[in-house]
Design an enzyme around this catalytic site. Structure first.
Site, mmCIF file in Angstrom:
data_model
loop_
_atom_site.group_PDB
_atom_site.id
_atom_site.type_symbol
_atom_site.label_atom_id
_atom_site.label_comp_id
_atom_site.label_asym_id
_atom_site.label_seq_id
_atom_site.Cartn_x
_atom_site.Cartn_y
_atom_site.Cartn_z
ATOM 1 N N ASN A 16 0.872 -1.175 0.000
ATOM 2 C CA ASN A 16 0.000 0.000 0.000
ATOM 3 C C ASN A 16 0.908 1.223 0.000
ATOM 4 O O ASN A 16 1.479 1.583 1.026
ATOM 5 C CB ASN A 16 -0.878 -0.035 1.255
ATOM 6 C CG ASN A 16 -1.858 1.118 1.308
ATOM 7 O OD1 ASN A 16 -1.827 2.022 0.463
ATOM 8 N ND2 ASN A 16 -2.727 1.102 2.299
ATOM 9 N N ARG A 21 -2.664 -2.030 -3.397
ATOM 10 C CA ARG A 21 -3.865 -1.225 -3.176
ATOM 11 C C ARG A 21 -3.789 -0.015 -4.095
ATOM 12 O O ARG A 21 -2.801 0.722 -4.074
ATOM 13 C CB ARG A 21 -3.915 -0.758 -1.725
ATOM 14 C CG ARG A 21 -5.107 0.101 -1.478
ATOM 15 C CD ARG A 21 -5.224 0.503 -0.033
ATOM 16 N NE ARG A 21 -6.514 1.100 0.180
ATOM 17 C CZ ARG A 21 -6.699 2.240 0.817
ATOM 18 N NH1 ARG A 21 -5.687 2.880 1.340
ATOM 19 N NH2 ARG A 21 -7.915 2.732 0.964
ATOM 20 N N HIS A 51 -13.039 3.060 0.507
ATOM 21 C CA HIS A 51 -13.041 1.973 1.496
ATOM 22 C C HIS A 51 -13.691 0.741 0.872
ATOM 23 O O HIS A 51 -14.231 -0.112 1.583
ATOM 24 C CB HIS A 51 -13.836 2.312 2.786
ATOM 25 C CG HIS A 51 -13.260 3.426 3.604
ATOM 26 N ND1 HIS A 51 -14.062 4.343 4.256
ATOM 27 C CD2 HIS A 51 -11.984 3.755 3.892
ATOM 28 C CE1 HIS A 51 -13.283 5.195 4.909
ATOM 29 N NE2 HIS A 51 -12.021 4.863 4.703
ATOM 30 N N GLY A 73 -13.933 4.991 11.160
ATOM 31 C CA GLY A 73 -12.560 5.232 11.597
ATOM 32 C C GLY A 73 -12.269 6.701 11.427
ATOM 33 O O GLY A 73 -13.201 7.526 11.398
ATOM 34 N N ASN A 74 -11.016 7.052 11.291
ATOM 35 C CA ASN A 74 -10.680 8.445 11.031
ATOM 36 C C ASN A 74 -11.346 8.878 9.714
ATOM 37 O O ASN A 74 -11.955 9.927 9.626
ATOM 38 C CB ASN A 74 -9.161 8.576 10.981
ATOM 39 C CG ASN A 74 -8.763 10.015 10.828
ATOM 40 O OD1 ASN A 74 -9.413 10.900 11.371
ATOM 41 N ND2 ASN A 74 -7.726 10.255 10.051
ATOM 42 N N ARG A 113 -12.870 15.274 7.967
ATOM 43 C CA ARG A 113 -13.697 15.621 6.794
ATOM 44 C C ARG A 113 -15.122 15.951 7.241
ATOM 45 O O ARG A 113 -15.670 15.276 8.120
ATOM 46 C CB ARG A 113 -13.748 14.468 5.790
ATOM 47 C CG ARG A 113 -12.410 14.163 5.138
ATOM 48 C CD ARG A 113 -12.605 13.185 3.969
ATOM 49 N NE ARG A 113 -11.335 12.681 3.496
ATOM 50 C CZ ARG A 113 -10.922 11.426 3.666
ATOM 51 N NH1 ARG A 113 -11.686 10.534 4.270
ATOM 52 N NH2 ARG A 113 -9.738 11.047 3.210
ATOM 53 N N GLU A 115 -14.775 -0.837 15.776
ATOM 54 C CA GLU A 115 -14.289 -2.073 16.405
ATOM 55 C C GLU A 115 -13.989 -1.909 17.891
ATOM 56 O O GLU A 115 -13.960 -2.886 18.630
ATOM 57 C CB GLU A 115 -13.001 -2.542 15.694
ATOM 58 C CG GLU A 115 -13.253 -3.040 14.296
ATOM 59 C CD GLU A 115 -11.963 -3.331 13.531
ATOM 60 O OE1 GLU A 115 -10.964 -3.714 14.153
ATOM 61 O OE2 GLU A 115 -11.976 -3.178 12.299
ATOM 62 N N GLU A 153 -8.140 -5.108 5.199
ATOM 63 C CA GLU A 153 -7.997 -4.781 3.781
ATOM 64 C C GLU A 153 -6.828 -5.530 3.141
ATOM 65 O O GLU A 153 -6.903 -5.917 1.985
ATOM 66 C CB GLU A 153 -7.843 -3.267 3.628
ATOM 67 C CG GLU A 153 -9.146 -2.555 3.967
ATOM 68 C CD GLU A 153 -9.014 -1.053 4.087
ATOM 69 O OE1 GLU A 153 -9.207 -0.377 3.080
ATOM 70 O OE2 GLU A 153 -8.732 -0.564 5.192
HETATM 71 P P1 AMP Z 1 -8.893 3.961 11.795
HETATM 72 O O1 AMP Z 1 -8.887 5.127 10.848
HETATM 73 O O2 AMP Z 1 -9.798 2.844 11.383
HETATM 74 O O3 AMP Z 1 -7.516 3.494 12.175
HETATM 75 O O4 AMP Z 1 -9.536 4.529 13.168
HETATM 76 C C1 AMP Z 1 -8.901 5.528 13.918
HETATM 77 C C2 AMP Z 1 -9.896 6.120 14.898
HETATM 78 O O5 AMP Z 1 -10.347 5.086 15.806
HETATM 79 C C3 AMP Z 1 -9.263 7.201 15.773
HETATM 80 O O6 AMP Z 1 -10.051 8.378 15.746
HETATM 81 C C4 AMP Z 1 -9.299 6.589 17.154
HETATM 82 O O7 AMP Z 1 -9.538 7.564 18.130
HETATM 83 C C5 AMP Z 1 -10.470 5.647 17.085
HETATM 84 N N1 AMP Z 1 -10.396 4.670 18.166
HETATM 85 C C6 AMP Z 1 -9.503 3.700 18.362
HETATM 86 N N2 AMP Z 1 -9.755 3.062 19.537
HETATM 87 C C7 AMP Z 1 -10.824 3.666 20.090
HETATM 88 C C8 AMP Z 1 -11.581 3.516 21.304
HETATM 89 N N3 AMP Z 1 -11.274 2.568 22.175
HETATM 90 N N4 AMP Z 1 -12.609 4.341 21.532
HETATM 91 C C9 AMP Z 1 -12.919 5.303 20.653
HETATM 92 N N5 AMP Z 1 -12.261 5.510 19.490
HETATM 93 C C10 AMP Z 1 -11.230 4.723 19.222
#
Ligand code: AMP
Length: 399
Positions: A7, A91, A180, A210-211, A241, A334, A385
């Protein structure tokens, strides 16, 4: 067969070597700061100490060479020679309207990826660079392109056309593509498998929170709708965003703040979302902490985030005339049981969806989180992914 998944970002390269016999990860790692000072490779092998190497990486070809060196290194490596790698899965962000499925890379595929540079200006050039680096370092090895837009390519016309003059679709391919896609395909299929749902007819909504955040509707794993659009800006409220806004907001800020359209788009992509609303952070954990400490706009941002997710779930239940299962995935989906619980309890009662607190007390593994009398099954399904890319790569090279 062993598959290497790459990636490539503009200055980074993430990799995983997966043994497809049992789908185990043999090694994974990251090259950072490619093309800039301070380049570093971090190589991780399960059960071993991490191997870190700080050395110049003027371009992606050098980074790819270092990845192969690490994988075959006597001390830190996991294979004796690159011959053990059956193929490389890449990717690729955007396949445009022409490349609708994963494919083995040839000159035509590379041309289409290049033609899509303006649709994916941050990612497609880096993705192509990664492919060309592999062609140079390990000539003859099969490269497979797996597009983030593939899920969106099965959307029906009523879902993918924007209600703007059709000439812009015809001239420039302006339509909803969705992103995604690899995650939505993977999680919707895993939901069907894990939940023992009808593989042909199951109506599944996947909430990738996620972010970057997006949501999709699929029937039997085939995309019906998805919330991201021509670019990843549309849809849910995300870390940085805005998601959906009235397009006139752009004009208004341009006129009043004397900014260009590009500058305002940058604000909507990088300074908005829960970061822009709360003024605290793009990280949901920080925003939750601020809300608990009484920061009103942090609370509003989280409330708005959940509300937007719920509105899309309602829209997609209508789009499919029903929903059998809703799956939560990615960082927030998750790990954050409170967000899952609030979305279901505040907004999904009318669907007969009921969360089971004990089952919902789970993180990062496949689980049923609804109660036995819930009319819609609720799941936590971790996304993967890299594994999805490796599976597609294997399927194509074995065909
Ligand atoms: P990703 O882009 O899928 O890696 O997700 C990142 C986001 O997941 C970030 O904003 C983290 O704050 C959030 N995240 C990870 N663990 C937790 C948690 N236990 N509670 C709330 N948000 C979380």
């Amino acid at each position: 067969m062993k598959i290497l998944v790459l990636n490539c970002g503009s200055s980074s390269l993430k990799y995983q070597l997966i043994d497809m016999e049992d789908e185990s990860v043999l090694a994974k790692g990251l090259c950072e700061r490619i093309g800039i000072e301070g380049s570093k490779l971090t190589h991780k092998v399960p059960g071993k100490d991490d191997f870190e190497l700080e050395t110049a990486m003027p371009d992606h070809a050098k980074a790819v060479q270092l990845v192969f060196d690490a994988l075959t290194d006597k001390e830190h490596g996991v294979i004796a020679s690159v011959d053990e790698i059956g193929a490389i899965g890449h990717r690729v962000l955007h396949g445009g309207p022409k490349l609708t499925e994963s494919c083995i890379v040839d000159e035509h595929v590379k041309k289409v990826i290049r033609d899509c540079f303006d649709l994916g200006p941050l990612h497609n050039p880096a993705n192509l660079t990664g492919i060309e680096a592999c062609e140079k370092v390990v000539p003859g090895k099969k490269n497979v392109a797996v597009f983030d837009t593939t899920f969106g390519m099965s959307l029906p016309e009523k879902a993918y056309y924007y209600a703007i003059p059709t000439e812009y679709y015809e001239k420039y391919g302006i339509r909803r593509y969705g992103f995604h896609g690899t995650s939505h395909t993977f999680v919707s299929h895993e939901t069907i498998k894990f939940g023992h749902l009808d593989p042909e007819k199951a109506k599944v909504i996947v909430c990738h929170l996620g972010n970057g955040a997006s949501i999709s509707a699929s029937i039997g794993g085939k995309g019906v709708d998805t919330s991201m659009g021509l670019t990843p800006l549309e849809g849910l409220i995300m870390g940085t965003r805005s998601g959906d806004v009235d397009a006139a907001v752009v004009q208004f800020i341009c006129n009043h703040e004397h900014k260009t359209v590009d500058e305002v788009l940058n604000i909507l992509n990088k300074k908005s979302g829960v970061l822009g609303m709360s003024g605290v952070s793009s990280d949901f954990r920080d925003v939750e902490k601020a809300a608990e400490e009484g920061n009103h706009m942090a609370e509003v941002a989280l409330d708005a985030f959940r509300y937007r997710v719920a509105k899309y779930i309602g829209a997609y239940a209508a789009a499919m005339n029903g929903v059998d299962a809703i799956a939560f995935t990615a960082g927030v989906g998750e790990n954050d049981k409170k967000t899952r619980k609030l979305i279901v309890e505040q907004y999904l009662g009318y669907l007969g969806a009921k969360i089971d607190d004990k089952r919902n007390d789970v993180r990062g593994k496949e689980a049923l989180i609804s109660s036995d009398d819930s009319k819609v099954k609720l799941f936590l399904i971790p996304t993967n992914e890299e594994l999805a890319i490796a599976r597609d790569t294997l399927r194509l090279v074995e065909a």
